[in-house]
Design an enzyme around this catalytic site. Sequence first.
Site, mmCIF file in Angstrom:
data_model
loop_
_atom_site.group_PDB
_atom_site.id
_atom_site.type_symbol
_atom_site.label_atom_id
_atom_site.label_comp_id
_atom_site.label_asym_id
_atom_site.label_seq_id
_atom_site.Cartn_x
_atom_site.Cartn_y
_atom_site.Cartn_z
ATOM 1 N N LYS A 1 5.373 4.181 -3.275
ATOM 2 C CA LYS A 1 6.400 3.939 -2.250
ATOM 3 C C LYS A 1 6.038 2.781 -1.324
ATOM 4 O O LYS A 1 6.853 1.882 -1.076
ATOM 5 C CB LYS A 1 6.612 5.239 -1.468
ATOM 6 C CG LYS A 1 7.657 5.178 -0.376
ATOM 7 C CD LYS A 1 8.179 6.562 -0.030
ATOM 8 C CE LYS A 1 7.087 7.593 0.135
ATOM 9 N NZ LYS A 1 6.229 7.428 1.309
ATOM 10 N N ARG B 1 3.913 2.327 8.440
ATOM 11 C CA ARG B 1 3.046 3.100 9.329
ATOM 12 C C ARG B 1 1.619 2.565 9.276
ATOM 13 O O ARG B 1 1.205 1.969 8.287
ATOM 14 C CB ARG B 1 3.031 4.572 8.910
ATOM 15 C CG ARG B 1 4.347 5.295 9.127
ATOM 16 C CD ARG B 1 4.298 6.706 8.575
ATOM 17 N NE ARG B 1 4.226 6.702 7.125
ATOM 18 C CZ ARG B 1 3.952 7.775 6.391
ATOM 19 N NH1 ARG B 1 3.692 8.931 6.979
ATOM 20 N NH2 ARG B 1 3.930 7.704 5.080
ATOM 21 N N ALA C 1 3.823 13.151 8.072
ATOM 22 C CA ALA C 1 5.158 13.269 7.504
ATOM 23 C C ALA C 1 5.594 14.717 7.303
ATOM 24 O O ALA C 1 6.723 14.950 6.885
ATOM 25 C CB ALA C 1 5.229 12.524 6.182
ATOM 26 N N PHE D 1 6.323 10.844 2.241
ATOM 27 C CA PHE D 1 6.548 11.830 1.187
ATOM 28 C C PHE D 1 7.885 11.600 0.480
ATOM 29 O O PHE D 1 8.436 10.510 0.501
ATOM 30 C CB PHE D 1 6.420 13.248 1.725
ATOM 31 C CG PHE D 1 5.048 13.605 2.233
ATOM 32 C CD1 PHE D 1 3.903 13.160 1.576
ATOM 33 C CD2 PHE D 1 4.880 14.362 3.379
ATOM 34 C CE1 PHE D 1 2.634 13.488 2.033
ATOM 35 C CE2 PHE D 1 3.607 14.694 3.842
ATOM 36 C CZ PHE D 1 2.493 14.256 3.173
ATOM 37 N N LYS E 1 -7.173 10.218 -0.284
ATOM 38 C CA LYS E 1 -5.959 9.434 -0.498
ATOM 39 C C LYS E 1 -6.212 7.934 -0.443
ATOM 40 O O LYS E 1 -5.536 7.148 -1.090
ATOM 41 C CB LYS E 1 -4.922 9.825 0.566
ATOM 42 C CG LYS E 1 -3.577 9.140 0.421
ATOM 43 C CD LYS E 1 -2.592 9.738 1.416
ATOM 44 C CE LYS E 1 -1.238 9.046 1.319
ATOM 45 N NZ LYS E 1 -1.236 7.729 1.938
ATOM 46 N N TRP F 1 3.675 -4.619 -8.362
ATOM 47 C CA TRP F 1 2.242 -4.313 -8.372
ATOM 48 C C TRP F 1 1.466 -5.390 -9.131
ATOM 49 O O TRP F 1 0.423 -5.846 -8.678
ATOM 50 C CB TRP F 1 2.018 -2.939 -9.004
ATOM 51 C CG TRP F 1 0.607 -2.440 -8.888
ATOM 52 C CD1 TRP F 1 0.083 -1.669 -7.889
ATOM 53 C CD2 TRP F 1 -0.450 -2.695 -9.809
ATOM 54 N NE1 TRP F 1 -1.244 -1.428 -8.141
ATOM 55 C CE2 TRP F 1 -1.604 -2.043 -9.297
ATOM 56 C CE3 TRP F 1 -0.549 -3.403 -11.005
ATOM 57 C CZ2 TRP F 1 -2.834 -2.078 -9.955
ATOM 58 C CZ3 TRP F 1 -1.770 -3.441 -11.666
ATOM 59 C CH2 TRP F 1 -2.897 -2.779 -11.132
ATOM 60 N N THR G 1 3.808 0.430 -1.884
ATOM 61 C CA THR G 1 3.738 -0.773 -2.708
ATOM 62 C C THR G 1 5.138 -1.349 -2.941
ATOM 63 O O THR G 1 5.346 -2.563 -2.879
ATOM 64 C CB THR G 1 3.070 -0.445 -4.054
ATOM 65 O OG1 THR G 1 1.834 0.217 -3.813
ATOM 66 C CG2 THR G 1 2.818 -1.697 -4.858
ATOM 67 N N PHE H 1 4.743 1.175 -15.190
ATOM 68 C CA PHE H 1 3.362 1.282 -15.667
ATOM 69 C C PHE H 1 3.296 0.762 -17.098
ATOM 70 O O PHE H 1 4.275 0.811 -17.845
ATOM 71 C CB PHE H 1 2.877 2.732 -15.611
ATOM 72 C CG PHE H 1 2.485 3.195 -14.240
ATOM 73 C CD1 PHE H 1 1.152 3.411 -13.914
ATOM 74 C CD2 PHE H 1 3.438 3.413 -13.257
ATOM 75 C CE1 PHE H 1 0.785 3.837 -12.650
ATOM 76 C CE2 PHE H 1 3.072 3.845 -11.995
ATOM 77 C CZ PHE H 1 1.741 4.056 -11.686
#
Length: 578
Positions: A93, A116, A295, A323, A127, A431, A95, A403
Amino acid sequence: MSSETTTAAPGASGKDNQHLAPKSDIEISQAAKMRPIVEVARDKLGIPAEYVQPYGHYKAKISLDYVASLDAKPDGKLILVTAISPTPAGEGKTTTTVGLGDALNYIGKKAAICLREPSLGPCFGVKGGAAGGGYAQVVPMEDINLHFTGDFHAIGVAHNLLSALVDNHIYWGNALGLDGRRIAWRRVVDMNDRSLRSIVSSLGGVANGFPREDGFDITVASEVMAIFCLASNFADLQRRLGDIIVGQTREKKNIRASELKAAGSMAALLKDAIAPNLVQTLENNPAFIHGGPFANIAHGCNSAIATKSALKLADYVVTEAGFGADLGAEKFFDIKCRKAGLKPDVTVIVATIRALKMHGGVAKDDLKAENVEALEKGFANLKRHIANVRKFGVPVIVSVNRFSSDTEAEIEALKKLTAGEGVECVLADHWGSGGPGAAELAQTVVKTIETQPSNFKPLYADDLPLVEKVRTIAKELYGAADISFDASVKTRFAELEKEGFGHLPVCIAKTQYSFSTDPNAKGAPSGFTIPVRELRLSAGAEFVVVICGDIMTMPGLPKVPAANNIEVDANGRISGLF
């Protein structure tokens, strides 16, 4: 963040460059050619140098006086990036938020992003940081993920000053009659430390005060953080700090921070922090990174001041909410937009084929194998998120964070499924390729904004009773049959209504991994009951936290924390941070 197996140069396809040696996020960020932040502010946003307050060469705060001078300017278009229900496979998200901002600039639009600030707890836990990934990052990555401009320090100290004033008031006679059993204001530290969750304070004799049960939360769970991110200006910040309820008397009378004369000194500690932070992406585009509430226990969005500033300075603003859409987007719409007067123009829901297959029942270790059937089953999760966002009157686009293991059959199946919902599905490779890799997504966003006007409205009205606000979210968004609660929670609902807090929005605290309160219930479960265990009033932030399930406000470190892999060489160069 994505965890592709390859890393390509900007402008190239990650899928077509699998022979290249992989680079870590920090290696990519350390190779970036950053511009002085004063130049980024001037050239990209038109901010005069005298209003840019640099913290070194590459990060700065923007003067609140300058921010206030922008009020008469029209707002740009607001783009929310949200996601399907999170899985260990990752969705990407942040990214996507960074990549979309770069892509909008790449196609010739004046765009900024709003994120954020990362918390140190996850950075050293499991994380990692929150600065994007691959070639869609904000820089300087190490600074942003660590101490940045000191905002979290200021928020933590302001919170703990109030904690000290509470115990000091009791020590010197307790004129307000605070009941030591009913003190709700804990302490905070921006670190994962399970040993601090429940403590006894003031041990050691009469000179140290009256012993009582206490505890620590992580700084991002502090109500001061939520206030910081919802305040419209400095005066509003100070008012909200004074409205914080620290505890009650034996007669259950609320005691506020203003009665302890705490608001002024707390605000003084936040005087510099409240100005929004400006940094840049790898492609030298402007990024506001300011505030970072949890969140689940809070609303999970960057500061309203930063978002509103960006809307005055750019034609397109890309922001994210924490989230999945059931938690993050709902709170963005029902809390942040309601309180800040924002009107989102379009929502981008981020998904990956890998994550959808997990929602369809595939184990993480088996995700690289083609499985169209599982994808179709897991699509139920994305389908519900699409329907939910539409209930707020906001147009929807699906962005697939690609991916290298995704197959053509899976991609075609997903495009067909989203088309069946009347939604455009766009593959993006930011990415591996930066802004150019998300150019199609940017063009789709612009086209959607121009052809599909937003009719945004919150899900529920202010005057709906609190219990009905919770029930509306549970039934309309989660797919629940109803909510449940015991007599004590029912009494608390009635108390809050009687005390004049019934008009506040509700902030549901539940697991992010499922629409239900069972984190193992993947896909789109329905017909379940949402148990309401507890209500917590955040009077300064101006919302009611509704605790559903087990919610952790002080995380612990994993068996092998990320901190174990971080090193600094003789030249001060950091490695292992991600």
